[in-house]
Design an enzyme around this catalytic site. Structure first.
Site, PDB file in Angstrom:
ATOM      1  N   GLY A 483      43.211  36.941  45.364  1.00  0.00           N
ATOM      2  CA  GLY A 483      43.870  37.710  44.322  1.00  0.00           C
ATOM      3  C   GLY A 483      42.854  38.382  43.421  1.00  0.00           C
ATOM      4  NE  ARG A 484      39.080  42.554  43.725  1.00  0.00           N
ATOM      5  CZ  ARG A 484      37.763  42.507  43.515  1.00  0.00           C
ATOM      6  NH1 ARG A 484      37.270  43.036  42.410  1.00  0.00           N
ATOM      7  NH2 ARG A 484      36.963  41.962  44.397  1.00  0.00           N
ATOM      8  N   GLY A 485      42.693  40.900  39.622  1.00  0.00           N
ATOM      9  CA  GLY A 485      43.358  41.562  38.514  1.00  0.00           C
ATOM     10  C   GLY A 485      42.354  41.969  37.468  1.00  0.00           C
ATOM     11  N   GLY A 488      40.124  39.002  36.209  1.00  0.00           N
ATOM     12  CA  GLY A 488      39.154  38.350  37.062  1.00  0.00           C
ATOM     13  C   GLY A 488      39.589  38.329  38.512  1.00  0.00           C
ATOM     14  CB  VAL A 490      42.367  34.366  42.189  1.00  0.00           C
ATOM     15  CG1 VAL A 490      42.799  32.930  42.489  1.00  0.00           C
ATOM     16  CG2 VAL A 490      42.834  34.784  40.804  1.00  0.00           C
ATOM     17  CE  LYS A 504      42.138  35.580  36.055  1.00  0.00           C
ATOM     18  NZ  LYS A 504      43.338  35.872  35.269  1.00  0.00           N
ATOM     19  CG  ASP A 600      49.635  41.743  33.660  1.00  0.00           C
ATOM     20  OD1 ASP A 600      50.413  42.702  33.882  1.00  0.00           O
ATOM     21  OD2 ASP A 600      48.589  41.564  34.308  1.00  0.00           O
TER      22      ASP A 600
END
Length: 773
Positions: A483-485, A488, A490, A504, A600
């Protein structure tokens, strides 16, 4: 008043009862010339209650810059007044017990800091409790660190007592079932001030008043919230002993959580003592501290046997609440839920209907003849009399514990004595070996490193502090990204205990230098105390140099976004995801003492476990706010993801919890329609024109057009927007679908005041379920 500043020793807050005691020290103010048999009972203020120092090479310094600093070994700053002045300063302990830092100017002295503005667990006469302060009880009489009970003004300006521990939080004074005016309180006031005067009179702006039993007698007094959660006024007698001249709660069993989990409290009015006892089939965890509660003697394997407990009630923490339901159906609800520990079926005389409560968490248990209901405890199939025996203890107001011991024969006593002395000998040998190994491995020149290790071990949080090399090894060099946001990246990892974790790695604005480590740790401690079945569980953290990492449980079924793309969710799963997400947002907004905004909410941040139950993740470290500052515009930048952001962000309006409500509404519409929240292409009826519209606009137009054409057919518009991947399986639950769609449209109103709160969303969805049942 004769008072003194000192360094007092206490047990380190994280030590277990079975470990050797380590003396730690705190900077405090106390009454002098009083009996010292229990010196902590004379303490009225503590500066570093949750960060004790080791007493060696510790120093309290008043710097030329005007800052008062307490340093530990290696000059590690553990507490500071956070003040500065270009003028000379003076530190004075006044006769009223107030420690004051003055700024000395040419003709006057200005107060730049005072201990009265930062109370711990005690108010002295003349000291005010205000909207930005609270009293927090100590962990115990010998441990001055922050405990589980708080006195504070709530959002309605009413003075309350709160039990707050890890996974539970509940108000217990005034009685939670009473409205403010029924308890003699007034919420119609704009200020929040409470004060005890020197004569023993207490007054609060919520109209609460009392006088002590020795009112108008000239003596020393203090108002204190004790470790047992009761609020008391202590007066000093002529023999220099404290006595209780007033207390808030007569029956201390009504203090929530007083005996810990899986236990019952029974109050004996004849001797003014309470008795804690474990539930049948449970045993006490810590004989010297009942707040740890009890643990089961058995493995919880979804048994179907129930033990009747008359006059026993567990207040709050209802997992399921049903009205007008039979005993059998109530029992079946518990049997179908393997995490159900008790069910309670009672007749509500006030409404003339039966009530059913299903509980997974057992706290605040009371055994009282006043309670007319019955609780049914779930146990394994085979429950012998010895297995069901209760462990009991009597406690007075000081939490002194007397453990009940079984009577044994002389032969048994001899054998027990042999085992006891053998265990002591082995324990002493182990301690000696550990000390030898410690001395051989740790050089004297590494005192600061040793102290740091002690502090890591004594971390007050309930989760683990990882090292950066540990997490790097767990992720195989941060190889598998899941995962990415904006906050940061994950990675999937396997910890040393073989648990699969989501790790994360914070980037960008979430990573700071050493000067920001204190803020990071404070916020991590708050997040670590949160606990909800629909909230991703945090296992640990890493704050090492420039690295900031968070360790979470790993979710097998990925995110809601992934599942919507793959069409793996039927109607029932989608509805349960919407309900679970609403519940956890209501918990973050309204049930936590700290006010937490997610900022978010989107399908990527709603994860699904093996049973497709939702777990909200990535609620961030920078969105914690004081409840008294809910209309603050202190957000320095726009947060969130395009397509899910409320209009307040765009128009620079005050940010409240309604931004999460808006995002939630968008997510629900996506689940129902199978369409993206972003702009999409829509063809006209004749097929010649296309236009780009937002999801919200498209749904509103469908509702407006269909209802105008169909007249009274309110369900038809919902069928027009439903995701084709769901198919026709929803036929039996059209009304439930309409409710969810209507709630979603209310959540995405442009005017934030027109949107419901998340607790109102939960009520609307649950009321539909209750009506259906």
């Amino acid at each position: 008043m004769n008072q003194k500043m000192f360094l007092s020793h206490q047990m380190a807050p994280s030590l277990l009862a079975s470990m050797p005691l380590v003396k730690m020290y705190v900077f405090a103010i106390w009454f002098t010339q009083l009996p010292q048999s229990s010196p902590n009972s004379n303490v009225v203020w503590v500066g570093n209650r949750d960060q004790p120092v080791n007493g060696k090479r510790s120093s309290l310094s008043l710097l030329r810059s005007g800052n008062l600093i307490l340093s530990d070994a290696g000059q590690r700053n553990v507490w500071s007044s956070d003040t500065s002045s270009s003028w000379p300063t003076r530190l004075t302990l006044n006769d009223n017990g107030n420690l004051v830092l003055y700024e000395i100017r040419s003709q006057e002295s200005n107060v730049i800091w005072q201990s009265f503005d930062f109370p711990t667990d005690t108010l002295l006469p003349g000291q005010q409790l205000m909207n930005d302060t609270q009293l927090v009880a100590s962990r115990s009489d010998t441990n001055l660190s922050s405990g589980f009970y708080k006195l504070f003004f709530d959002d309605n300006n009413v003075l309350r007592l709160l039990y707050h521990r890890f996974d539970v939080s509940s108000v217990y004074w005034p009685a939670p079932w009473m409205l403010s005016f029924e308890a003699g309180r007034s919420a119609n006031n704009s200020s929040r001030v409470a004060v005890l005067d020197s004569l023993g009179s207490f007054i609060s702006t919520d109209n609460y008043r009392f006088t002590t039993s020795d009112y108008e007698v000239s003596t020393q007094r203090k108002l204190k919230i004790d470790p047992d959660g009761n609020l008391r006024v202590y007066s000093l007698q002529q023999n220099d002993q404290w006595f209780v001249s007033w207390q808030a709660i007569a029956d201390s069993c009504h203090v929530h959580g007083i005996c810990g989990v899986n236990s019952m409290c029974k109050y004996d009015h004849s001797i003014n003592k309470r008795k804690c006892s474990c539930l049948p089939g449970y045993r006490v965890k810590n004989h010297s501290d009942w707040s740890y509660g009890c643990e089961p003697k058995f493995e919880f394997l979804c048994g179907q046997n129930f033990l009747k407990l008359p006059s026993v009630e567990f207040y709050g923490n209802d997992h399921v609440y049903k009205l007008n339901i039979s005993f059998k159906n109530c029992k079946d609800l518990c049997i179908q839920d393997c995490e159900c520990k008790v069910f309670q079926h009672t007749f509500g005389e006030d409404i003339g209907l039966f009530r059913c409560y299903i509980k997974r968490t057992l706290v605040s248990g009371i055994n009282s003849p006043i309670f007319r209901g019955t609780t049914y405890l779930r146990l394994p199939k085979s429950s012998t009399p010895s297995f069901l025996e209760e462990e009991e203890s009597s406690l007075d107001s000081g939490d002194v514990c007397f453990v009940k011991l079984e009577r044994a024969s002389e032969h048994d006593n001899s054998f027990v004595k042999f085992l006891l002395w053998f265990s002591i000998a082995v324990g002493v040998l182990e301690v000696l070996c550990i000390c030898l190994i410690w001395c051989s491995l740790i050089r004297p020149t590494k005192d600061s490193d040793a102290n740091q290790q002690v502090y890591n071990f004594l971390s007050p949080f309930r989760f683990r502090k990882f090292t950066y090399p540990e997490l790097k090894q767990a992720t195989k060099g941060f190889r598998e990204e899941i995962g990415r946001g904006a906050g940061g990246i994950v990675y999937k990892g396997v910890l040393s205990d073989q648990r699969v974790a989501a790790i994360k790695k914070l980037t960008g604005n979430n990573v700071g230098g050493k000067q920001e480590e204190g803020e990071f740790m404070a916020e991590v401690s708050i997040i670590g105390r949160l606990n909800h079945m629909n909230l991703i569980e945090m296992w640990g953290y890493c704050a090492e140099g420039k690295h900031r990492l968070l360790v979470y449980e790993y979710m097998e079924n990925g995110s809601l976004a992934d599942n919507l793309k793959s069409n793996t969710l039927d109607w029932t799963k989608r509805y349960n995801i919407a309900l679970g997400t609403a519940r956890v947002l209501a918990y973050l907004h309204e049930e936590c003492l700290e006010w937490i905004l997610h900022c978010d909410i989107k399908p990527q941040n709603i994860l699904l476990d093996s049973n497709y139950q939702p777990k909200v993740a990535d609620f961030g470290l920078s969105k914690l706010r004081n409840r008294n500052d809910q209309n603050s515009q202190s957000f320095s930048m726009i947060r969130g993801t395009r397509g899910y952001m409320a209009p307040e962000w765009v128009f620079n309006l005050p940010i409240t919890s309604k931004v999460d409500v808006y995002s939630y509404g968008i997510v629900v519409l996506e689940m129902m329609t199978g369409r993206s929240s972003m702009t999409m292409e829509v063809h006209s009826d004749d097929g010649e024109e296309t236009q780009n519209v937002r999801l919200v606009t498209w749904v509103r137009e469908k509702k407006k057009k269909t209802t105008s054409e169909e007249g009274s057919s309110s369900l038809c518009w919902v069928e027009q927007i439903i995701d084709p991947a769901i198919g026709s399986e929803y036929e039996a639950e059209k009304r439930k679908m309409e409710t969810l769609a209507s709630v979603a449209l209310k959540c995405v109103m442009e005017d934030k005041e027109a949107r419901p709160t998340m607790s109102q969303v939960v009520e609307m969805l649950q009321s539909h379920e209750d009506n259906a049942s």
